[in-house]
Scaffold this motif. Structure first.
Motif, PDB file in Angstrom:
ATOM      1  N   LEU A  68       0.738  -1.134  -0.112  1.00 37.01           N
ATOM      2  CA  LEU A  68       0.016   0.022  -0.011  1.00 37.01           C
ATOM      3  C   LEU A  68       0.809   1.045   0.054  1.00 37.01           C
ATOM      4  CD1 LEU A  68      -2.955  -0.833   2.408  1.00 37.01           C
ATOM      5  CD2 LEU A  68      -3.017  -0.487   0.110  1.00 37.01           C
ATOM      6  N   ALA A  69       2.108   1.234   0.561  1.00 34.28           N
ATOM      7  CA  ALA A  69       3.099   2.425   0.498  1.00 34.28           C
ATOM      8  C   ALA A  69       3.143   2.877  -0.807  1.00 34.28           C
ATOM      9  CB  ALA A  69       4.337   1.977   1.126  1.00 34.28           C
ATOM     10  N   LYS A  70       3.009   2.183  -1.980  1.00 28.96           N
ATOM     11  CA  LYS A  70       3.212   2.516  -3.356  1.00 28.96           C
ATOM     12  C   LYS A  70       1.912   2.638  -4.221  1.00 28.96           C
ATOM     13  CE  LYS A  70       8.239   1.554  -3.223  1.00 28.96           C
ATOM     14  NZ  LYS A  70       9.151   0.870  -3.607  1.00 28.96           N
ATOM     15  N   PRO A  72      -0.830   3.078  -6.387  1.00 29.59           N
ATOM     16  CA  PRO A  72      -1.049   4.350  -7.390  1.00 29.59           C
ATOM     17  C   PRO A  72      -2.015   5.091  -6.928  1.00 29.59           C
ATOM     18  CG  PRO A  72      -0.797   2.118  -8.372  1.00 29.59           C
ATOM     19  CD  PRO A  72      -0.854   1.716  -7.170  1.00 29.59           C
ATOM     20  N   GLY A  73      -1.751   6.358  -6.771  1.00 26.43           N
ATOM     21  CA  GLY A  73      -2.801   7.378  -6.747  1.00 26.43           C
ATOM     22  C   GLY A  73      -3.161   7.716  -5.255  1.00 26.43           C
ATOM     23  N   ALA A  74      -2.575   6.912  -4.373  1.00 22.75           N
ATOM     24  CA  ALA A  74      -2.804   7.113  -2.978  1.00 22.75           C
ATOM     25  C   ALA A  74      -1.732   8.250  -2.286  1.00 22.75           C
ATOM     26  CB  ALA A  74      -2.956   5.966  -2.226  1.00 22.75           C
ATOM     27  N   GLU A  75      -2.402   9.444  -1.649  1.00 22.85           N
ATOM     28  CA  GLU A  75      -1.539  10.367  -1.263  1.00 22.85           C
ATOM     29  C   GLU A  75      -1.275  10.063   0.323  1.00 22.85           C
ATOM     30  OE1 GLU A  75      -3.028  14.163  -1.990  1.00 22.85           O
ATOM     31  OE2 GLU A  75      -4.745  13.260  -2.811  1.00 22.85           O
ATOM     32  N   VAL A  76      -2.041   9.167   0.995  1.00 18.15           N
ATOM     33  CA  VAL A  76      -1.897   9.074   2.276  1.00 18.15           C
ATOM     34  C   VAL A  76      -2.273   7.252   2.728  1.00 18.15           C
ATOM     35  CG1 VAL A  76      -3.090   9.501   4.627  1.00 18.15           C
ATOM     36  CG2 VAL A  76      -3.210  10.985   2.846  1.00 18.15           C
ATOM     37  N   VAL A  77      -1.438   6.800   3.620  1.00 16.56           N
ATOM     38  CA  VAL A  77      -1.834   5.431   4.123  1.00 16.56           C
ATOM     39  C   VAL A  77      -1.965   5.440   5.505  1.00 16.56           C
ATOM     40  CG1 VAL A  77      -0.695   3.242   4.573  1.00 16.56           C
ATOM     41  CG2 VAL A  77      -0.253   4.263   2.371  1.00 16.56           C
ATOM     42  N   VAL A  78      -3.299   4.824   6.001  1.00 12.02           N
ATOM     43  CA  VAL A  78      -3.672   4.668   7.305  1.00 12.02           C
ATOM     44  C   VAL A  78      -3.352   3.523   7.821  1.00 12.02           C
ATOM     45  CG1 VAL A  78      -5.830   4.574   8.665  1.00 12.02           C
ATOM     46  CG2 VAL A  78      -5.564   6.401   7.067  1.00 12.02           C
TER      47      VAL A  78
END
Length: 429
Positions: A68-70, A72-78
């Protein structure tokens, strides 16, 4: 309105499901407050087929949580996985290294690795947010980091574990013993099947070390927290406390002084007219004392899907607004490495409970140990024999150095008159 803030969510347990439900229920309100929509785009958990009561088909599913750290398109990881190390820590490191914001409810990870992660976030110019890691839905991190930012904090303390507070409240209101109430707490879901982290004070110590770092501008120092839980508390202790005008609460307390940083989790006798004495059930409460603002009290639900999800989404709203600063309220370079303060010269009153053999000379032996250590006794109460023929003796001391009380207890160690270990609780004055 700006483009949505896109979020990748790791962990779909109680809190993860709560985050999704909250974003669905309050979507329009959150978007207005954040200035943009907040949108989950990908999720990950161990069991893909489990029914979690929310529609997951609209999100991309990622089997490898750390990927999830990479995303695509995600600016934030919870991160809502839990655990101080393992996949949670790998995900945190990878997310910050990828230049993405990171939000977590993981108090153990922040307590053990918070300094490292704060350095990584600062270097990448991204947010590391952990409001949900301490006291659930209570905005105590934000309150200290922002609302009380202009103050020098003298002391921060409070009830930081809802499981212990539930148990103590039940023992208090119903006159029951610890083991019986713990079993009920487990049946109701307030306590884990292995409750050690809660009842032995470790969970509260994680939270206290984070609070202390934010309050005092120090590096997180979990290993310096002195920890004692409620495992050996008796119903008789609760009754004696009540007779003396107190209630028993497991408190985390931190103070910064000229000799270093003092941090302790320990059961206390709290005066019945103190706000913390009236915090019951699974609620949490934190008191902070500032030099200009005075005493602040933060109280509310310390766990659960709704309160904890509320704190997670509040962090996301801050990020959506572009409002975030140093994780521990000041740049990492400004955080001091405070030495561990020596508790020996701390002065205070104490409650000491002994279970002793019912024979002549026992009280004289205890009194002599106190006298030889320089501890003055304010009151001594002896109760009748309990089921095994032993007797309970409770002592309240006058104000004394803690080192002297420890010496008195050491003098009694191994005494044939004592049945089991003494119970020592500090009195919150």
């Amino acid at each position: 309105m700006s483009e949505p803030l896109r979020v990748a969510l790791a962990g779909l347990g109680t809190v993860g499901g709560g985050v999704i439900r909250l974003l669905d229920a309050n979507r329009e309100l959150i978007a207005r407050r954040a200035g943009r929509e907040i949108e989950i785009v990908a999720v990950s958990a161990r069991d893909r087929g489990k029914d979690r009561g929310v529609d997951l088909s609209r999100f991309a599913w990622v089997d490898d949580t750390t990927a999830l750290a990479k995303q695509p398109g995600a600016e934030v990881v919870v991160e809502l996985i839990g655990g101080s190390d393992g996949p949670a820590l790998t995900l945190a490191r990878s997310t910050l290294a990828a230049g993405r914001h990171f939000v977590t409810a993981n108090k153990a990870m922040i307590a053990h690795h918070g300094l490292e992660l704060a350095q990584a976030a600062e270097a990448a110019g991204v947010a590391l947010k952990f409001e949900a890691a301490v006291a659930g839905g209570i905005p105590v991190i934000k309150g200290l980091r922002e609302g009380a930012a202009a103050n020098e904090i003298a002391r921060v303390y409070g009830i930081l574990n809802g499981t212990c507070n539930f148990i103590l409240s039940k023992m208090e209101s119903e006159g029951r013993d610890f083991a019986e109430v713990l079993a009920e707490a487990q049946a109701l879901g307030f306590a884990e099947s292995d409750p050690s982290f809660d009842i032995d004070g470790v969970d509260a110590a994680h939270k206290l070390s984070i609070l202390a770092a934010v309050a005092f501008g120090t590096q997180p120092a979990f290993d310096d927290v002195a920890i004692s839980g409620i495992r050996h508390l008796l119903g008789a202790d609760i009754a004696e406390a009540a007779a003396l005008g107190y209630r028993v609460r497991l408190l985390g307390l931190a103070e910064a002084g000229t000799d270093g940083l003092f941090q302790r989790v320990h059961p206390h006798l709290v005066p019945i007219d103190h706000p913390l004495a009236n915090v019951t059930g699974s609620l949490n409460a934190v008191v902070a004392e500032g030099n200009f603002v005075g005493r602040l009290l933060f109280q509310g639900a310390g766990a659960g899907d709704g309160p904890t999800a509320s704190a997670v989404v509040a962090d996301l709203i801050d990020i959506a607004r572009g409002e975030f600063g140093p994780p521990f309220a000041m740049p990492v370079a400004s955080l001091s490495a405070a030495p561990k303060a020596d508790s020996g010269e701390r002065r205070g009153r104490a409650y000491l409970r002994f279970t002793v053999a019912d024979r002549v000379g026992v009280l004289a032996e205890i009194a002599a140990a106190m006298r030889d250590a320089g501890v003055s006794i304010e009151s001594l109460i002896q109760r009748g024999a309990i089921s095994d023929g032993s007797v309970l003796v409770a002592i309240v001391t006058h104000e004394s150095p803690e080192r002297s009380i420890a010496q008195a207890l050491e003098k009694l160690r191994g005494s044939q008159s004592l049945v089991g270990q003494p119970m020592w609780m500090h009195i919150l004055d």
